[in-house]
Every structure is written in structure tokens, then in C-alpha cells.
Design a protein around this motif. Structure first.
Motif, PDB file in Angstrom:
ATOM      1  N   SER A 180       1.094  -1.445   0.460  1.00 46.26           N
ATOM      2  CA  SER A 180      -0.109   0.164   0.502  1.00 46.26           C
ATOM      3  C   SER A 180       0.765   1.150  -0.276  1.00 46.26           C
ATOM      4  CB  SER A 180      -0.737   0.134   1.262  1.00 46.26           C
ATOM      5  OG  SER A 180      -1.941  -1.408   1.119  1.00 46.26           O
ATOM      6  N   GLY A 203     -14.710  -0.535   4.679  1.00 48.28           N
ATOM      7  CA  GLY A 203     -13.357  -0.479   4.494  1.00 48.28           C
ATOM      8  C   GLY A 203     -13.088  -1.881   4.272  1.00 48.28           C
ATOM      9  N   SER A 204     -11.135  -1.592   3.413  1.00 46.91           N
ATOM     10  CA  SER A 204     -11.423  -2.790   3.614  1.00 46.91           C
ATOM     11  C   SER A 204     -11.324  -3.684   4.552  1.00 46.91           C
ATOM     12  CB  SER A 204      -9.735  -2.533   2.984  1.00 46.91           C
ATOM     13  OG  SER A 204      -9.951  -1.450   1.490  1.00 46.91           O
ATOM     14  N   TYR A 206      -8.363   0.193   8.419  1.00 46.30           N
ATOM     15  CA  TYR A 206      -9.015  -0.589   8.611  1.00 46.30           C
ATOM     16  C   TYR A 206     -10.014   0.934   9.261  1.00 46.30           C
ATOM     17  CZ  TYR A 206      -8.358  -3.772  12.322  1.00 46.30           C
ATOM     18  OH  TYR A 206      -7.675  -3.794  13.365  1.00 46.30           O
ATOM     19  N   TRP A 230      -9.985   3.527  10.002  1.00 46.81           N
ATOM     20  CA  TRP A 230      -9.105   4.701   9.205  1.00 46.81           C
ATOM     21  C   TRP A 230      -9.641   5.280   8.074  1.00 46.81           C
ATOM     22  CZ3 TRP A 230      -6.923   9.175  12.397  1.00 46.81           C
ATOM     23  CH2 TRP A 230      -6.111   8.591  12.937  1.00 46.81           C
ATOM     24  N   GLU A 231     -10.025   4.343   6.958  1.00 47.51           N
ATOM     25  CA  GLU A 231     -10.731   4.623   5.952  1.00 47.51           C
ATOM     26  C   GLU A 231     -12.098   5.227   6.549  1.00 47.51           C
ATOM     27  OE1 GLU A 231     -10.752   0.534   4.087  1.00 47.51           O
ATOM     28  OE2 GLU A 231      -8.341   0.844   2.954  1.00 47.51           O
ATOM     29  N   PRO A 279      -7.497   7.479   3.755  1.00 40.53           N
ATOM     30  CA  PRO A 279      -6.785   5.869   2.628  1.00 40.53           C
ATOM     31  C   PRO A 279      -5.736   4.806   3.103  1.00 40.53           C
ATOM     32  CG  PRO A 279      -6.363   7.626   1.854  1.00 40.53           C
ATOM     33  CD  PRO A 279      -6.780   8.466   2.305  1.00 40.53           C
ATOM     34  N   TYR A 280      -5.292   4.148   3.543  1.00 41.90           N
ATOM     35  CA  TYR A 280      -3.937   3.392   3.776  1.00 41.90           C
ATOM     36  C   TYR A 280      -2.596   4.026   3.124  1.00 41.90           C
ATOM     37  CZ  TYR A 280      -1.596  -0.276   6.203  1.00 41.90           C
ATOM     38  OH  TYR A 280      -0.462  -1.466   6.562  1.00 41.90           O
TER      39      TYR A 280
END
Length: 396
Positions: free
Chosen positions: A29, A276-277, A344, A346-347, A352-353
Motif C-alpha cells: 500500500s 472499508g477494506s 480499516y 482510518w478509511e 486511505p491506507y
């Protein structure tokens, strides 16, 4: 010119495999337009390796082959430049030299997250991402963490601390626990994460077994009352001791009385709603946590306060407990290098990462600039007059 980053993961820890996943997630990432990243695998013997396949998760299905294909290295500081070089050094042939500007440890557990690796990097003289030596050590020790936060009026559960000496008279230990804490109790190694070695005991037989299990992983253990009607809420924090912000809150779900290692890393999500992810194998969680706006803000404020009082840096995740019987909120523990770096969380708040990783690196470089204004040496002529004569020596 790109900033040269050594992304380090693995290490001599029971959380070794989790660290490999976290580290490679971060490597995949990183903003490669801004950073020149070298993934560095640290083995369970604390040997460091670099190579073409070190950053590929599929390579870790066969670690012996991976190591044969890779190059063992050590860090050296020469002419104010820190580099990875071959180890053992080669007299002939191509010599490897990878110069770096900052180290980014994505490691979990004892021997790596607890200040040991941070102290090594500090001694070598390379800037590094995350908590410094003191905060790393304090954050890993659940008892010391509780003591500091209790002094700062952050609610924690009372606990008992036991050493190996106490283990020599386990019957007396059990009797004291039954008198001072009573069942149900939770037993934890004092310095581990990922729920390793943690058990709940509801009677004397279970307590004896839980104590044996905890001592397999640590020389000190912690005992506290177990909240059975429990909700766990986690929140991450990004910043330093001066300025920090909180992430979204999550509620992890578990299959037993406590969130186990299997729940965290092998549950594949369990079908619960996530935001999110996915982090570590998609632990069953709800993001955002189903709590009132007031409780969310209370937890986020307490997370930031705890982070600052512990002197943390970079990203940490703080785990809280809500006793559903009375509504009381307690700080449970801090993860100074959380699994998946809690990307996940913070998204959902617009980070974003890749941006999270960038902010962490920039924070580490900010710390370097601040430390450049601090005096670390004091010139004196004390050695000119020092003598060590006589059988008792002398004070200087």
C-alpha cells in the motif's frame, strides 16, 4: 529524490506470522511515487533478509526456500549513512549496499514491539516510525500501562501482578486471587498481544490451567476480574504526544468469552458488516460500532488522552471495555503497532491506507527534526582528573 524506507516485519515473537501479514499489507500500500521501499524480513532468530521475493506473501509458504533465494544483511552506520550490507561480508564478488533514510517496523509482540528493536534502531542511528523506546516498552507492559493511566484518571480495572517466584507456590497464588479478585477472573501474560496466553477462569481448576498457560509465554502474568457481560470497542489514534486524532470506532465480535487469536486472524469475517477494506483475515467486526454518538465521542477522547499520556507516536490502537451490567467504560490495553496498522479504522474517516503510511513516516521525520535541537552530550574535563587507585576505588 524519494525517501528510502526499510519496511521491517517478522522477528522473534509468537506474533511473527501476524507481523508478516501486516508488513506485506503495508508494503503493498506504500506510495511508490514518493518512497523507495525495501521490504526486510526478520526471521524468528532475528536475522534480517532482503530479496526479490521478500515482499510477496505467497513466498512465506516455504520460508526455507525463501531464505535460500534471499540475502542476509545487517545494518551499519558509516560516514553518517545507514545501509544494509551483506552478512557475512564478502571478500570477493558483488557486495550489497542498500542505503536507507528511515526504518518502518511493522512488528508485533515481545522482542520487537516492546522497545528492543526500537533501541537497536536508535543505537544504529536511523530514524524509525512509531513509538520510541520508552513508549514501546511501557505500551507492551500491561501492568505499567495501567499504573500510568490510573495516575491520569483514566479508568482501568484493578489487577494483581505475579512473577516466576510466585509461580513457585501456585496454591498460595490461587488462594490470594480467590480472596482479592474472585471468579470469574481473566489471566494474561503481562507483555503479549493477539490474545496469546489469555484465558478466563470460573473455578479453581480452570484458574490453575490458565496460570500454567500464561506462564508459557511470559515471566510475569496479570490477573483481573473478568467482565462477562462485555462489549469491546476499539479505536485507533494517529499523532504524537503533542497532537493526535482518533479514528472511527469498531466493535469486534468473538466466539467465546474473549476475543481469541482464532477470532482475530482466522475467522474470515463471520458475515458481519464491515467498513472499508478488511484487516487481518477479516475478523468479525462492526464498523462503525453500534454505540451512541455520545459514547463514541467519549471513547475517542479517552483514546487520544491515553495515547498522549503514554507518550505514543505514529499509530496505535486502544481497546476499551464496556461492562453492560452497569455501563462502565474501561481502558483495556494499547497496541503500539496494531495488526494491519488498523488501516480499516482510518478509511471510514477519510484517511486511505497510503495516506496513513505517509503520515506515519512524516511524523517520524518530524521527531528527528525536533530531536536535533536537544543536547545529548555534555563536555567536561572530568576524565582528566579521574583516578581509580586503591582497593576500594574512588568516587569521581
Amino acid at each position: 529524490m524519494k525517501t528510502r524506507v526499510a519496511l521491517m516485519f517478522g522477528g522473534r515473537s509468537v506474533e511473527h506470522e501476524v507481523s508478516v501479514i501486516s508488513g506485506i499489507q503495508a508494503y503493498m500500500s506504500m506510495d511508490l511515487e514518493k518512497y523507495d521501499v525495501t521490504p526486510v524480513y526478520v526471521t524468528k532468530k532475528n536475522e534480517m533478509y532482503v530479496g526479490e521475493n521478500i515482499g510477496k506473501i505467497e513466498s512465506y509458504k516455504d520460508i526455507p526456500t525463501l531464505l535460500k533465494e534471499s540475502t542476509r544483511v545487517i545494518l551499519v552506520n558509516e560516514d553518517d549513512e545507514v545501509s544494509f550490507v551483506n552478512y557475512p561480508a564478502k571478500a570477493f564478488g558483488k557486495k550489497l549496499k542498500i542505503t536507507i533514510d528511515v526504518a518502518f517496523p511493522v512488528v508485533h509482540g515481545t522482542n520487537v514491539e516492546d522497545g528492543a528493536l526500537q533501541g537497536y534502531l536508535k543505537t544504529i542511528g536511523i530514524p524509525f516510525v512509531g513509538c520510541d523506546v520508552t513508549a514501546s516498552a511501557v505500551g507492551m507492559d500491561k501492568y505499567i500501562t495501567k499504573a500510568i493511566l490510573k495516575d491520569n484518571e483514566i479508568p482501568v480495572l484493578s489487577c494483581l501482578l505475579y512473577t516466576m517466584e510466585d509461580y513457585g507456590n501456585v496454591d498460595a497464588m490461587i488462594s490470594e486471587i480467590e480472596i482479592k479478585v474472585d471468579y470469574p477472573v481473566i489471566i494474561k501474560p503481562v507483555n503479549l498481544g493477539s490474545s496469546v496466553g489469555i484465558s478466563i477462569a470460573k473455578n479453581r481448576e480452570e484458574l490453575a490451567k490458565a496460570i500454567d498457560d500464561a506462564y508459557l509465554y511470559s515471566r510475569k502474568i496479570l490477573v483481573e476480574h473478568a467482565i462477562l457481560n462485555l462489549r469491546e470497542i476499539n479505536c485507533a489514534v494517529l499523532g504524537d504526544e503533542n497532537e493526535a486524532i482518533a479514528s472511527e470506532c469498531e466493535e469486534p465480535f468473538h466466539s467465546k468469552d474473549i476475543l481469541s487469536y482464532e477470532d482475530k486472524y482466522m475467522s474470515n469475517g463471520g458475515g458481519k458488516k464491515t467498513g472499508g477494506s478488511k484487516g487481518m483475515a477479516g475478523v468479525s467486526r462492526q464498523i462503525p460500532a453500534n454505540i451512541t454518538p455520545e459514547k463514541r465521542e467519549e471513547i475517542r477522547q479517552m483514546a487520544v488522552k491515553s495515547f498522549k499520556k503514554l507518550g505514543c507516536h505514529g499509530v496505535a490502537r486502544i481497546d476499551f471495555m464496556i461492562d453492560e451490567d452497569n455501563g462502565n467504560l474501561y481502558f483495556n490495553e494499547i497496541n503500539t503497532i496494531p495488526g494491519s496498522l488498523s488501516f480499516y479504522l482510518w478509511e471510514p474517516v477519510g484517511v486511505p491506507y497510503a495516506q496513513l503510511l505517509d503520515r506515519m513516516i512524516q511524523l517520524s521525520l518530524k521527531r528527528v527534526r525536533e530531536e536535533e535541537g536537544i543536547t545529548f552530550s555534555f563536555d567536561s574535563n572530568i576524565l582528566n582528573g579521574a583516578t581509580l587507585g586503591g582497593s576500594k576505588g574512588s568516587k569521581v
